[in-house]
Design an enzyme around this catalytic site. Structure first.
Site, mmCIF file in Angstrom:
data_model
loop_
_atom_site.group_PDB
_atom_site.id
_atom_site.type_symbol
_atom_site.label_atom_id
_atom_site.label_comp_id
_atom_site.label_asym_id
_atom_site.label_seq_id
_atom_site.Cartn_x
_atom_site.Cartn_y
_atom_site.Cartn_z
ATOM 1 N N PRO A 84 0.804 -1.217 0.000
ATOM 2 C CA PRO A 84 0.000 0.000 0.000
ATOM 3 C C PRO A 84 0.844 1.276 0.000
ATOM 4 O O PRO A 84 1.888 1.347 0.653
ATOM 5 C CB PRO A 84 -0.817 -0.103 1.293
ATOM 6 C CG PRO A 84 -0.094 -1.087 2.138
ATOM 7 C CD PRO A 84 0.560 -2.050 1.180
ATOM 8 N N ASN A 85 0.357 2.230 -0.753
ATOM 9 C CA ASN A 85 0.908 3.596 -0.852
ATOM 10 C C ASN A 85 2.190 3.679 -1.671
ATOM 11 O O ASN A 85 2.671 4.781 -1.950
ATOM 12 C CB ASN A 85 1.134 4.213 0.553
ATOM 13 C CG ASN A 85 -0.148 4.263 1.348
ATOM 14 O OD1 ASN A 85 -1.157 4.749 0.844
ATOM 15 N ND2 ASN A 85 -0.137 3.739 2.551
ATOM 16 N N ARG A 110 5.352 10.960 -2.571
ATOM 17 C CA ARG A 110 5.043 10.695 -1.167
ATOM 18 C C ARG A 110 6.276 10.918 -0.288
ATOM 19 O O ARG A 110 7.300 10.254 -0.475
ATOM 20 C CB ARG A 110 4.612 9.229 -1.074
ATOM 21 C CG ARG A 110 4.485 8.690 0.306
ATOM 22 C CD ARG A 110 4.395 7.172 0.274
ATOM 23 N NE ARG A 110 4.102 6.699 1.604
ATOM 24 C CZ ARG A 110 4.348 5.460 2.023
ATOM 25 N NH1 ARG A 110 4.864 4.576 1.215
ATOM 26 N NH2 ARG A 110 4.065 5.125 3.243
ATOM 27 N N TYR A 122 11.324 8.747 1.356
ATOM 28 C CA TYR A 122 11.290 7.671 0.363
ATOM 29 C C TYR A 122 12.002 7.996 -0.943
ATOM 30 O O TYR A 122 12.087 7.136 -1.817
ATOM 31 C CB TYR A 122 9.831 7.282 0.085
ATOM 32 C CG TYR A 122 9.131 6.729 1.304
ATOM 33 C CD1 TYR A 122 9.576 5.548 1.892
ATOM 34 C CD2 TYR A 122 8.056 7.392 1.880
ATOM 35 C CE1 TYR A 122 8.958 5.041 3.022
ATOM 36 C CE2 TYR A 122 7.428 6.886 3.008
ATOM 37 C CZ TYR A 122 7.882 5.716 3.573
ATOM 38 O OH TYR A 122 7.275 5.210 4.694
ATOM 39 N N ASN A 142 8.176 -5.436 -0.972
ATOM 40 C CA ASN A 142 8.104 -4.318 -0.038
ATOM 41 C C ASN A 142 6.638 -4.257 0.392
ATOM 42 O O ASN A 142 5.797 -3.773 -0.354
ATOM 43 C CB ASN A 142 8.535 -3.005 -0.687
ATOM 44 C CG ASN A 142 8.495 -1.861 0.328
ATOM 45 O OD1 ASN A 142 7.885 -1.984 1.398
ATOM 46 N ND2 ASN A 142 9.127 -0.753 -0.014
ATOM 47 N N ALA A 190 3.084 -0.730 4.764
ATOM 48 C CA ALA A 190 2.588 -0.782 6.149
ATOM 49 C C ALA A 190 2.087 -2.166 6.550
ATOM 50 O O ALA A 190 2.031 -2.474 7.750
ATOM 51 C CB ALA A 190 1.481 0.255 6.329
ATOM 52 N N GLU A 210 12.652 -9.322 1.800
ATOM 53 C CA GLU A 210 11.858 -8.192 2.297
ATOM 54 C C GLU A 210 12.680 -6.918 2.120
ATOM 55 O O GLU A 210 13.834 -6.868 2.559
ATOM 56 C CB GLU A 210 11.538 -8.420 3.779
ATOM 57 C CG GLU A 210 10.803 -7.260 4.440
ATOM 58 C CD GLU A 210 10.598 -7.481 5.947
ATOM 59 O OE1 GLU A 210 10.823 -8.620 6.437
ATOM 60 O OE2 GLU A 210 10.237 -6.504 6.629
ATOM 61 N N HIS A 225 12.777 -2.577 2.317
ATOM 62 C CA HIS A 225 12.187 -1.290 2.713
ATOM 63 C C HIS A 225 13.092 -0.174 2.224
ATOM 64 O O HIS A 225 14.310 -0.217 2.447
ATOM 65 C CB HIS A 225 12.027 -1.199 4.233
ATOM 66 C CG HIS A 225 11.117 -2.244 4.770
ATOM 67 N ND1 HIS A 225 9.757 -2.178 4.627
ATOM 68 C CD2 HIS A 225 11.381 -3.425 5.389
ATOM 69 C CE1 HIS A 225 9.210 -3.256 5.147
ATOM 70 N NE2 HIS A 225 10.180 -4.037 5.614
ATOM 71 N N ARG A 234 13.004 4.745 12.626
ATOM 72 C CA ARG A 234 11.737 5.477 12.586
ATOM 73 C C ARG A 234 10.865 5.101 13.811
ATOM 74 O O ARG A 234 11.389 4.631 14.803
ATOM 75 C CB ARG A 234 11.042 5.209 11.248
ATOM 76 C CG ARG A 234 11.912 5.658 10.056
ATOM 77 C CD ARG A 234 11.232 5.414 8.736
ATOM 78 N NE ARG A 234 10.000 6.206 8.620
ATOM 79 C CZ ARG A 234 9.056 5.970 7.700
ATOM 80 N NH1 ARG A 234 9.211 4.984 6.826
ATOM 81 N NH2 ARG A 234 7.978 6.719 7.659
HETATM 82 C C1 DQA Z 1 8.226 1.089 3.877
HETATM 83 C C2 DQA Z 1 8.264 1.289 5.393
HETATM 84 C C3 DQA Z 1 6.898 1.077 6.003
HETATM 85 O O1 DQA Z 1 6.960 1.288 7.417
HETATM 86 C C4 DQA Z 1 5.908 2.046 5.423
HETATM 87 O O2 DQA Z 1 4.618 1.805 5.955
HETATM 88 C C5 DQA Z 1 5.892 2.041 3.939
HETATM 89 C C6 DQA Z 1 7.165 1.948 3.213
HETATM 90 C C7 DQA Z 1 9.587 1.435 3.196
HETATM 91 O O3 DQA Z 1 9.757 1.058 2.051
HETATM 92 O O4 DQA Z 1 10.421 2.090 3.821
HETATM 93 O O5 DQA Z 1 4.851 2.174 3.299
HETATM 94 O O6 DQA Z 1 7.943 -0.284 3.609
#
Ligand code: DQA
Length: 146
Positions: A11-12, A19, A24, A75, A78, A99, A101, A108
């Site tokens: 998501p996102n 964003r 990011y 990735n 959240a 995984e 990020h 964070r």
């Molecule tokens: C994320 C880190 C997550 O905590 C966050 O909710 C994201 C992006 C990252 O790529 O740093 O959406 O996965």
């Protein structure tokens, strides 16, 4: 061997580039996919990409990868911090997965320090920006095509 990597963005991540760029970066999701595709192609692999803001769509894509892909780079956004279902899907298909990020989640908020996936992942890359995807694709290919 399918010679195919499933790349999953949660998501996102469709908003990458606009964003919170200080967290990011300014690269877009298209840039991420292009980098993953280039990296895989150097080793003769294809990339199947799915991005969704809906958990069930991600679960279905992971299930479909079971017989059609060799490894997964994810990735989970959240959902990393909330989703037992994503963990169960990934362990259920029994493919190696990485995984990734973009940000250093450990630097964070406390709630980002916990991942439902890390202990069952083949490896975890945090805080390396989009280069993290490049290394992850390359390394999962090492694992499945040594
Ligand atoms: C994320 C880190 C997550 O905590 C966050 O909710 C994201 C992006 C990252 O790529 O740093 O959406 O996965």
């Amino acid at each position: 061997m399918n010679k195919r990597i499933l790349l999953v963005n949660g998501p996102n991540l469709n908003l990458l580039g606009v964003r919170e760029p200080s967290t990011y970066g300014t690269d877009t999701l298209d840039d991420v996919v292009a980098l993953a595709e280039r990296t895989a192609a150097e080793r003769g692999f294809d990339v199947r990409h799915v991005q969704s803001n809906h958990e069930g769509v991600l679960l279905d894509a992971i299930h479909a990868a079971r017989l059609e892909c060799d490894a997964v780079v994810i990735n989970p956004g959240a959902f990393t911090h909330t989703s037992v279902a994503l963990r169960d899907a990934l362990t259920g298909i029994a493919l190696p997965f990485a995984e990734v990020h973009l940000s250093n989640v450990h630097a964070r908020e406390e709630f980002r320090h916990r991942s439902y996936l890390s202990d069952v992942a083949s490896f975890v890359i945090v805080g390396a920006g989009i280069r993290g995807y490049e290394f992850a694709v390359s390394r999962v290919i090492d694992l499945v095509a040594p």
